[in-house]
Design a protein around this motif. Structure first.
Motif, short mmCIF file in Angstrom:
data_model
loop_
_atom_site.label_atom_id
_atom_site.label_comp_id
_atom_site.label_asym_id
_atom_site.label_seq_id
_atom_site.Cartn_x
_atom_site.Cartn_y
_atom_site.Cartn_z
N TYR A 80 0.83 -1.20 0.00
CA TYR A 80 0.00 0.00 0.00
C TYR A 80 0.87 1.26 0.00
N ALA A 81 1.96 1.23 0.77
CA ALA A 81 2.88 2.39 0.76
C ALA A 81 3.45 2.60 -0.64
N ARG A 82 3.76 1.51 -1.30
CA ARG A 82 4.29 1.64 -2.66
C ARG A 82 3.23 2.22 -3.59
N LEU A 83 1.99 1.76 -3.46
CA LEU A 83 0.91 2.30 -4.29
C LEU A 83 0.77 3.81 -4.08
N ARG A 84 0.83 4.25 -2.82
CA ARG A 84 0.71 5.69 -2.54
C ARG A 84 1.87 6.47 -3.18
N VAL A 85 3.07 5.87 -3.15
CA VAL A 85 4.22 6.54 -3.77
C VAL A 85 4.00 6.68 -5.27
N TYR A 86 3.49 5.60 -5.91
CA TYR A 86 3.26 5.69 -7.37
C TYR A 86 2.27 6.80 -7.67
N PHE A 87 1.17 6.87 -6.91
CA PHE A 87 0.20 7.93 -7.16
C PHE A 87 0.81 9.30 -6.94
N HIS A 88 1.54 9.46 -5.84
CA HIS A 88 2.14 10.75 -5.54
C HIS A 88 3.09 11.18 -6.66
N GLU A 89 3.95 10.25 -7.06
CA GLU A 89 4.94 10.62 -8.07
C GLU A 89 4.31 10.87 -9.44
N ALA A 90 3.24 10.12 -9.75
CA ALA A 90 2.55 10.36 -11.02
C ALA A 90 1.96 11.77 -11.03
N ARG A 91 1.32 12.14 -9.92
CA ARG A 91 0.75 13.49 -9.82
C ARG A 91 1.83 14.55 -9.92
N GLU A 92 2.92 14.35 -9.18
CA GLU A 92 4.01 15.32 -9.21
C GLU A 92 4.58 15.44 -10.62
N ALA A 93 4.66 14.32 -11.33
CA ALA A 93 5.20 14.34 -12.69
C ALA A 93 4.32 15.23 -13.57
N ALA A 94 2.99 15.06 -13.43
CA ALA A 94 2.07 15.87 -14.25
C ALA A 94 2.22 17.35 -13.91
N ILE A 95 2.37 17.66 -12.62
CA ILE A 95 2.52 19.06 -12.20
C ILE A 95 3.83 19.63 -12.75
N LEU A 96 4.89 18.83 -12.69
CA LEU A 96 6.18 19.30 -13.19
C LEU A 96 6.16 19.57 -14.69
N VAL A 97 5.50 18.68 -15.44
CA VAL A 97 5.43 18.89 -16.89
C VAL A 97 4.81 20.26 -17.18
N ALA A 98 3.72 20.55 -16.50
CA ALA A 98 3.06 21.84 -16.72
C ALA A 98 3.98 22.99 -16.36
N ALA A 99 4.66 22.89 -15.22
CA ALA A 99 5.55 23.98 -14.79
C ALA A 99 6.69 24.17 -15.78
N LEU A 100 7.23 23.07 -16.27
CA LEU A 100 8.34 23.15 -17.22
C LEU A 100 7.90 23.81 -18.52
N LEU A 101 6.72 23.39 -19.02
CA LEU A 101 6.27 23.93 -20.31
C LEU A 101 5.87 25.39 -20.19
N ASP A 102 5.41 25.81 -19.00
CA ASP A 102 5.06 27.22 -18.82
C ASP A 102 6.30 28.11 -18.81
N ASN A 103 7.44 27.53 -18.52
CA ASN A 103 8.67 28.33 -18.41
C ASN A 103 9.66 28.03 -19.52
N LEU A 104 9.17 27.45 -20.62
CA LEU A 104 10.07 26.98 -21.67
C LEU A 104 10.69 28.15 -22.42
N PRO A 105 12.01 28.30 -22.41
CA PRO A 105 12.63 29.38 -23.17
C PRO A 105 12.70 29.03 -24.65
N GLU A 106 12.83 30.05 -25.48
CA GLU A 106 13.07 29.81 -26.90
C GLU A 106 14.55 29.51 -27.09
N GLY A 107 14.88 29.01 -28.25
CA GLY A 107 16.30 28.80 -28.52
C GLY A 107 16.55 27.46 -29.15
N PRO A 108 17.82 27.17 -29.42
CA PRO A 108 18.15 25.89 -30.04
C PRO A 108 17.94 24.74 -29.07
#
Lengths: 240, 522
Positions: B415-443
Motif C-alpha cells: 500500500y505504501a508503494r501504491l501511494r508513492v506511485y500515485f504521488h509521483e505520477a501526480r508530481e510528474a504531471a505538475i512538473l510537466v506543466a511547470a516546465l512547459l510554462d517556463n520553456l525558453p526559446e532557442g536551439p
C-alpha cells in the motif's frame, strides 16, 4: 465500498472501431517510413543506422523488417512517413493461416524471448479496453497445450532458446507462430551475438511477421487476425 | 565532519585523493577497498551506486561509485583500484550488501574472483548454457561469435533450503501463464506460506554492454533506448549525459527543460502502467481498465508529440534530435494538466475498496533497515523510508530549478508503494506543466564532439536511479559501457518481500515492485 461495476458501466465503451471503421487517432501508431521515387528523393539513406533504407536506381526502397523507428529519416530532408498500422506479413516459410475451423476463435500463448519491455507493454494492451482483443474471439491462454498461436517477442536470448523450443513443442497441431517486433524477426539492434540467437526462425518455424519497434497494439492484433485467416497481409518491402 | 573533510583525512599510503572538486576521485590498493567502502557507507551515509570494471591490457581496473554528502553538497565518489588478471579482489559486499549483485556480475562476466564473497558463479551466464571460464566482457572476447550447439539447455537443479515433510519448490517462470517477463522465481513452501524465494534472472541477457563496444555513440544510443523499452527515455538521457560529461558539452536551456518534461511524461506513463498492474493483480478489473486507459492515452500523447509511443529517437547527444512543435507542446500541457484530477479520483476510489486494500496492506514489506542494506532505489525505496531521489540529490537537466515534491512513506508495504506511485505520477504531471510554462526559446541541440575519456551520467528513471558509465576512445568509439539500473538493484531485494507471504500474494507483491526484468538483464 467503491461501486466499481457501476463506475465501469458509466464510463461506456472505450474500444476502437477498427477494423470496421478507420482508426486515425493520433498516436495509435508511430508510423513508418515510405519509399520515395528518384525524382523527389533528396533524402540520404546513410542516416538509417539499421539499413532499412536502400538507394536504388529508381529511388529509395524500404525494408520495414529492419526499421527500428529511430526517426532519423523523419521530417525535413527525410522520407515521407505513413501513419498506418496494418503491418503483418507472411514469412517466407509461412504455413499460411490456420484452417477454416479456427476463423471465429483462436487461443494465443505469449512468450517473452528477451523483449525490451516495449513489445511486452504493447502486447499487454491488446486486451485492454482500448483494443479489446476478446471481441475478435481471440483469447490469451495460460498454457501452450491450449494454444493455437504462439506470439513471440524478443531477439531470442541463449537462455530463452530452450524454453522457446519446449513451448512450441508442447503446442498441438495445427499451430502457427507470430513474431512481433524487429528483434524477433532478425535480432534487430541486438543482432546475432554470444548472447542472442538473432531471430525466432533460427529456433522454431515462423509464419507471420509483425514488424515495428515496438509494433503498436493494432499491428499485433492485425498479425493475430492474419493467423486466423481474417485479414489481408501487408508487405514489408516497399519499392519506389 | 563533512564528506569533503572526511575525504581529505583518509589519504595515506594506501589511499590517494586524485580529485576533490566537482566529484571526488580516490585511488587505493585492493586490500584497502572494503574498509574504505564500508566507512563511506556506514559513517558518511553514502549510497553505493554501481561497480564498473574495465579490462585494460593485463589488468582489471575497478571503479566503485558512491554518492553522498550533506544537503546541497552532494557528490559522486569514485574509488578506483587495479589488479592483475588472475589476482583476487577482496569483496566489499559483506560490508556493503548493495554491491552483492555487482560483484556477482563482474565475477561471471570478467572471471574476477572476489575473495570472501559467499555466493559466486551461475548468475548472468547460466551454468546450464555456458561452461565456466567464459568471460564475455574481457576485451579479447569476440561478441559476434555465436555459441556452437546452443539451446541444448541442461536441466538446472536449484539448491533447496527448506527441509520439511511435504515441502516443495514451486517454480514460476521463465515462461509464465500470463504476460509477465521471462525470469524464474523458485518459491519454497511447506504448503501455503512462501518460506524461501530464489530469484533467477538474466534469461533475457542480450549482452548490450558488450555489443556496444566498438560502436559509435549514435549506434549505441539505439541500444541504450532499447534494452529497457519502458524506461527508454530515462536510459537514453543518462547515456547522452555521460557523453556530454566526457566532451564538456553545455546542453541548451530549452533542451534541458524539454528533456525534463519528457522524462516526467515517461514516469507518469510508467507509474500508470504499474498502478494498472497492481489493480489487475488483485483482480480489480475496472480499476485495471482505468489504469490501462490512462497508460494508453499517455502512449498516444507521446506518439502524437514525439513520433514514438515509447519516446525512442527523441533524445540525442547534446540535446534533442529535433524540437517539438508548438501544437505538440500545447497538447502535452493540456493532457497532463487534466491527469492530476483523474489520479486523485482514482486513488480515492481505490482507498475506499477495502477488499483491495486488504491485499496490499502489510503485504510484501521491505523495512527501512532492509531497504538501506540492499540499497533499494526508486519508488520501492521511497515507500520504505528512503529519501533517495537523484532528481533532488544530484540534480541534472532542469531539476536544479524544478524540484519535485518528494514522496516519503515508511511502512514499506504494498500500500505504501501504491501511494508513492500515485504521488509521483501526480508530481510528474505538475512538473510537466511547470516546465512547459517556463520553456525558453532557442536551439535544442549543441554540438557534442567526441573526446577521449570516461564519464558518468545519471537519471532517476521511473523505477529508480540509473547510472550509465562510458569510456570513449580518441576516435569517439565506445570502449566500455556500463549501465547500472534500478531493476538490477531492486530485484536483489525482491525475495525478501516475498518470504513469509502466502502463495496468492506473490503476483501482487511482484506488481507492487513495478520492476522491469529487461532493465536488469541488459
Amino acid at each position: 465500498m467503491a461501486d466499481w461495476v457501476l463506475k465501469g458501466l458509466a464510463r461506456g465503451i472505450r474500444t476502437t472501431g477498427w477494423p470496421a471503421r478507420v482508426e486515425e487517432t493520433p498516436g495509435v501508431t508511430p508510423g513508418r517510413p515510405g519509399a520515395v521515387s528518384r525524382d523527389d528523393s533528396p533524402a540520404d539513406v546513410g542516416v538509417c543506422p539499421t539499413h532499412a533504407l536502400e538507394q536504388s536506381a529508381r529511388g529509395i526502397a524500404v525494408d520495414f523488417g529492419r526499421c527500428v523507428h529511430c526517426q532519423r529519416c523523419r521530417g525535413e530532408g527525410g522520407v515521407p512517413w505513413q501513419d498506418d498500422f496494418e503491418w503483418a506479413d507472411w514469412s517466407t516459410q509461412s504455413r499460411g493461416p490456420l484452417p477454416a475451423s479456427f476463423r471465429r476463435s483462436i487461443n494465443v500463448r505469449y512468450l517473452d524471448a528477451g523483449s525490451c519491455g516495449g513489445c511486452m507493454g504493447e502486447a499487454r494492451l491488446i486486451d485492454a479496453p482500448s483494443y479489446n482483443l476478446h471481441r475478435f474471439g481471440i483469447f490469451l491462454t495460460a498454457t501452450p497445450r491450449d494454444a493455437d498461436v504462439l506470439l513471440v517477442a524478443g531477439p531470442v536470448t541463449e537462455a530463452m532458446r530452450t524454453p522457446l523450443r519446449l513451448t512450441y513443442e508442447a503446442m498441438p497441431e495445427p499451430r502457427r507462430v507470430v513474431v512481433m517486433g524487429v528483434c524477433a524477426i532478425n535480432g534487430g539492434v541486438f543482432g546475432q551475438s554470444y548472447a542472442c540467437v538473432g531471430g525466432v526462425d533460427a529456433v522454431i518455424p515462423v509464419d507471420i511477421l509483425v514488424p515495428g519497434c515496438p509494433p503498436p497494439p493494432l499491428a499485433i492484433i492485425h498479425g493475430l487476425l492474419l493467423a486466423a485467416g481474417r485479414a489481408e497481409a501487408a508487405s514489408l518491402e516497399r519499392a519506389p | 565532519m563533512t564528506l569533503k573533510d572526511f575525504i581529505s583525512r583518509i589519504a595515506g599510503p594506501e589511499v590517494r585523493v586524485l580529485q576533490s572538486e566537482a566529484g571526488i576521485r580516490l585511488e587505493s590498493t585492493p586490500a584497502a577497498v572494503p574498509a574504505l567502502a564500508a566507512r563511506l557507507v556506514e559513517e558518511k551515509g553514502c549510497e553505493f551506486a554501481t561497480l564498473v570494471v574495465e579490462h585494460q591490457g593485463d589488468d582489471f581496473e575497478l571503479h566503485y561509485f558512491f554518492h553522498g554528502g550533506e544537503g546541497n553538497a552532494t557528490h559522486v565518489v569514485q574509488l578506483t583500484t587495479r589488479v592483475a588478471v588472475g589476482d583476487q579482489v577482496p569483496a566489499i559486499s559483506d560490508r556493503v550488501h548493495a554491491a552483492d549483485w555487482d560483484e556477482r556480475e563482474a565475477e561471471d562476466l570478467f572471471e574476477i574472483h572476489f575473495a570472501g564473497h559467499p555466493f559466486l558463479g551461475d548468475f548472468v551466464l547460466h551454468d546450464t548454457e555456458w561452461r565456466e571460464g567464459v568471460a564475455p566482457l574481457r576485451h579479447d572476447f569476440d561478441p559476434r561469435q555465436q555459441r556452437p550447439n546452443g539451446g541444448r539447455g541442461g536441466t538446472w537443479v536449484p539448491r533447496r533450503v527448506l527441509d520439511e515433510p511435504g515441502s516443495l519448490v514451486f517454480p514460476v517462470g521463465p515462461v509464465w501463464g500470463g504476460d509477465s517477463e521471462a525470469g524464474l522465481w523458485l518459491l519454497e513452501t511447506p504448503g501455503e506460506e512462501i518460506r524461501q524465494a530464489h530469484t533467477r534472472l538474466f534469461y533475457k541477457h542480450r549482452g548490450v554492454e558488450k555489443i556496444a563496444e566498438g560502436q559509435y555513440p549514435e549506434s549505441a544510443l539505439l541500444l541504450a533506448e532499447r534494452f529497457s523499452g519502458n524506461s527508454a527515455f530515462g536510459h537514453g538521457l543518462a547515456f547522452c549525459q555521460a557523453l556530454e560529461s566526457i566532451s564538456g558539452t553545455a546542453v541548451p536551456p530549452r533542451a534541458l527543460l524539454v528533456r525534463t518534461a519528457l522524462a516526467e511524461l515517461e514516469r507518469l506513463r510508467y507509474h500508470a502502467a504499474v498502478i494498472a498492474e497492481i489493480a489487475g493483480s488483485t483482480a480489480l478489473a475496472v480499476a485495471k481498465a482505468w489504469g490501462q486507459e490512462l497508460e494508453e492515452e499517455l502512449l498516444r500523447l507521446s506518439g502524437e508529440v514525439c513520433g514514438h509511443r515509447y519516446l525512442f529517437g527523441v533524445v540525442a547527444p547534446g540535446g534533442l534530435a529535433r524540437d517539438l512543435d508548438a501544437g505538440g507542446l500545447a497538447r502535452l500541457r493540456s493532457v497532463t494538466a487534466a491527469v492530476t484530477e483523474r489520479l486523485d479520483r482514482f486513488e480515492h476510489l481505490l482507498e475506499r475498496s477495502s477488499s483491495f486494500l486488504d491485499r496490499l496492506e502489510e503485504m510484501g514489506t521491505i523495512t527501512p533497515e532492509l531497504a538501506r542494506s540492499y540499497g533499494v532505489v526508486g519508488p520501492v525505496g521511497r515507500a520504505s523510508g528512503s529519501s533517495m531521489d537523484l532528481r533532488t540529490r544530484l540534480p541534472y537537466a532542469a531539476y536544479p530549478d524544478f524540484t519535485p515534491r518528494p514522496a516519503l512513506e515508511t511502512e514499506g508495504d504494498g500500500y505504501a508503494r501504491l501511494r508513492v506511485y500515485f504521488h509521483e505520477a501526480r508530481e510528474a504531471a505538475i512538473l510537466v506543466a511547470a516546465l512547459l510554462d517556463n520553456l525558453p526559446e532557442g536551439p535544442v541541440r549543441a554540438a557534442c564532439e567526441p573526446l577521449a575519456g570516461a564519464g558518468l551520467g545519471w537519471v532517476e528513471a521511473p523505477a529508480g536511479s540509473a547510472f550509465h558509465w562510458l569510456r570513449v576512445d580518441e576516435k569517439g568509439v565506445i570502449r566500455r559501457w556500463r549501465a547500472g539500473t534500478p531493476g538490477f538493484r531492486n530485484w536483489h531485494a525482491f525475495h525478501r518481500a516475498v518470504e513469509g507471504a502466502a502463495f496468492q500474494d506473490f503476483p501482487i507483491i511482484l506488481a507492487s515492485f513495478g520492476l522491469s526484468v529487461a532493465e536488469n538483464d541488459r
